[in-house]
Design a protein around this motif. Sequence first.
Motif, mmCIF file in Angstrom:
data_model
loop_
_atom_site.group_PDB
_atom_site.id
_atom_site.type_symbol
_atom_site.label_atom_id
_atom_site.label_comp_id
_atom_site.label_asym_id
_atom_site.label_seq_id
_atom_site.Cartn_x
_atom_site.Cartn_y
_atom_site.Cartn_z
ATOM 1 N N ALA A 162 44.800 38.519 33.890
ATOM 2 C CA ALA A 162 44.855 38.536 32.430
ATOM 3 C C ALA A 162 43.706 39.371 31.862
ATOM 4 O O ALA A 162 43.897 40.141 30.906
ATOM 5 C CB ALA A 162 44.799 37.109 31.890
ATOM 6 N N ASN A 163 42.514 39.235 32.436
ATOM 7 C CA ASN A 163 41.369 40.003 31.948
ATOM 8 C C ASN A 163 41.539 41.494 32.194
ATOM 9 O O ASN A 163 41.180 42.329 31.352
ATOM 10 C CB ASN A 163 40.089 39.514 32.623
ATOM 11 N N ILE A 164 42.052 41.861 33.365
ATOM 12 C CA ILE A 164 42.241 43.280 33.681
ATOM 13 C C ILE A 164 43.194 43.935 32.679
ATOM 14 O O ILE A 164 43.006 45.079 32.280
ATOM 15 C CB ILE A 164 42.757 43.432 35.126
ATOM 16 N N GLU A 165 44.200 43.183 32.254
ATOM 17 C CA GLU A 165 45.142 43.705 31.259
ATOM 18 C C GLU A 165 44.463 43.930 29.907
ATOM 19 O O GLU A 165 44.922 44.739 29.100
ATOM 20 C CB GLU A 165 46.321 42.742 31.104
ATOM 21 N N LYS A 166 43.363 43.206 29.669
ATOM 22 C CA LYS A 166 42.678 43.296 28.372
ATOM 23 C C LYS A 166 41.549 44.315 28.356
ATOM 24 O O LYS A 166 40.910 44.514 27.313
ATOM 25 C CB LYS A 166 42.113 41.917 27.995
ATOM 26 N N LEU A 173 38.245 53.576 31.659
ATOM 27 C CA LEU A 173 37.785 54.918 32.021
ATOM 28 C C LEU A 173 36.642 54.838 33.027
ATOM 29 O O LEU A 173 36.600 55.580 34.014
ATOM 30 C CB LEU A 173 37.324 55.675 30.761
ATOM 31 N N LEU A 174 35.722 53.908 32.800
ATOM 32 C CA LEU A 174 34.599 53.743 33.717
ATOM 33 C C LEU A 174 35.032 53.068 35.023
ATOM 34 O O LEU A 174 34.406 53.273 36.065
ATOM 35 C CB LEU A 174 33.505 52.897 33.047
ATOM 36 N N SER A 175 36.105 52.271 34.939
ATOM 37 C CA SER A 175 36.639 51.574 36.116
ATOM 38 C C SER A 175 35.573 50.752 36.832
ATOM 39 O O SER A 175 35.543 50.690 38.062
ATOM 40 C CB SER A 175 37.267 52.582 37.095
ATOM 41 N N ALA A 176 34.692 50.129 36.056
ATOM 42 C CA ALA A 176 33.612 49.350 36.660
ATOM 43 C C ALA A 176 34.157 48.248 37.567
ATOM 44 O O ALA A 176 33.660 48.027 38.677
ATOM 45 C CB ALA A 176 32.735 48.754 35.560
ATOM 46 N N CYS A 194 25.085 48.234 45.215
ATOM 47 C CA CYS A 194 24.307 47.767 44.078
ATOM 48 C C CYS A 194 24.710 48.571 42.841
ATOM 49 O O CYS A 194 24.721 49.807 42.872
ATOM 50 C CB CYS A 194 22.808 47.911 44.343
ATOM 51 N N PHE A 195 25.050 47.885 41.750
ATOM 52 C CA PHE A 195 25.517 48.553 40.539
ATOM 53 C C PHE A 195 24.736 48.061 39.335
ATOM 54 O O PHE A 195 24.330 46.902 39.277
ATOM 55 C CB PHE A 195 27.008 48.265 40.309
ATOM 56 N N LEU A 196 24.547 48.940 38.378
ATOM 57 C CA LEU A 196 23.926 48.596 37.107
ATOM 58 C C LEU A 196 24.911 48.915 35.990
ATOM 59 O O LEU A 196 25.341 50.056 35.840
ATOM 60 C CB LEU A 196 22.632 49.384 36.894
ATOM 61 N N LEU A 197 25.280 47.900 35.230
ATOM 62 C CA LEU A 197 26.185 48.087 34.092
ATOM 63 C C LEU A 197 25.359 47.957 32.827
ATOM 64 O O LEU A 197 24.798 46.901 32.543
ATOM 65 C CB LEU A 197 27.297 47.032 34.122
ATOM 66 N N ASP A 198 25.263 49.017 32.067
ATOM 67 C CA ASP A 198 24.412 49.036 30.881
ATOM 68 C C ASP A 198 25.246 49.417 29.664
ATOM 69 O O ASP A 198 26.253 50.121 29.777
ATOM 70 C CB ASP A 198 23.271 50.035 31.070
ATOM 71 N N PHE A 207 32.323 40.461 29.561
ATOM 72 C CA PHE A 207 33.750 40.392 29.882
ATOM 73 C C PHE A 207 34.021 41.036 31.246
ATOM 74 O O PHE A 207 34.811 40.526 32.047
ATOM 75 C CB PHE A 207 34.566 41.104 28.801
ATOM 76 N N VAL A 208 33.341 42.142 31.530
ATOM 77 C CA VAL A 208 33.483 42.807 32.825
ATOM 78 C C VAL A 208 32.947 41.908 33.932
ATOM 79 O O VAL A 208 33.577 41.757 34.990
ATOM 80 C CB VAL A 208 32.757 44.167 32.831
ATOM 81 N N TYR A 209 31.779 41.286 33.695
ATOM 82 C CA TYR A 209 31.218 40.381 34.706
ATOM 83 C C TYR A 209 32.193 39.237 35.004
ATOM 84 O O TYR A 209 32.432 38.879 36.167
ATOM 85 C CB TYR A 209 29.892 39.777 34.216
ATOM 86 N N SER A 210 32.743 38.656 33.942
ATOM 87 C CA SER A 210 33.665 37.533 34.109
ATOM 88 C C SER A 210 34.913 37.955 34.878
ATOM 89 O O SER A 210 35.407 37.217 35.739
ATOM 90 C CB SER A 210 34.066 36.963 32.741
ATOM 91 N N THR A 211 35.406 39.148 34.583
ATOM 92 C CA THR A 211 36.586 39.658 35.282
ATOM 93 C C THR A 211 36.296 39.804 36.778
ATOM 94 O O THR A 211 37.121 39.445 37.627
ATOM 95 C CB THR A 211 37.018 41.015 34.703
#
Length: 246
Positions: A162-166, A173-176, A194-198, A207-211
């Motif tokens: 459900a989250n991916i659809e949102k 575009l970033l496809s994090a 290791c990734f940094l999302l800023d 929302f990305v973390y939760s997904t």
Amino acid sequence: MPVVSVQDSERFYLRMLLLRKTGVISFNDLKTIDGTLCETFQEACKVLGLLDGDQHWHDTLLEAARMQMPSYLRILFVIICGFGEVENIPDLWTQHKQSLSEDFVHRYSEETGPFYAFAELNELLKSYGLNLGKVNLPSVDLQCDLFRLSYDAIEEQSKANANIEKLNSEQRLLSAVYKVLHAIYEYQTDIPKCFLLDGPAGTGKTFVYSTLLHAVRGKVDQAIAVASTGIAATLLSGGRTAHSIF
């Protein structure tokens, strides 16, 4: 009676005979029907007409459910499927579904609990060269150590989808989400781990973390959300502070 070793395949038939024949003084006596000694307890049950239909298997599960835990009932169910010559296994499951999945329903939910019961049954059936499909039960995609799960994997899968659809256009575009999942599950040494999302506040980082958390837990893997402060930790499902984790 002397103590003897009885194979799993014969224990149920032995029990059926013990409940129906009186005055017996030996195991051979149990297997003797109208003066004829049968080779097995199962054969004796057939001669007595005890194996007509599945009612005796229903009775066996009903009796066991009065004093045994669901985990034992699932083992019993599998042994019946493996050796019992059951005519209608799906009906056997349907009629005893509640007792067979009661612990998982209590742990997860009424909707998803039976799926975990199916997953365990599938693992148990393998020792008899069987699986859910071979006994006409629904297959499930849950390969895991069921007793170590902290989350309802089926529910987590649903939330992840459900989250991916949102995901908004920038997140897509970033496809994090996809990059992190690729790094986790491709197992290639040249992929960064290791990734940094800023980004500014309100752009959907949480929302990305939760997904990601839902996606990993939905694959029946463990994922721990760690934040620097308690307030930040409360924003994530199962979030903990770094101090409490480490």
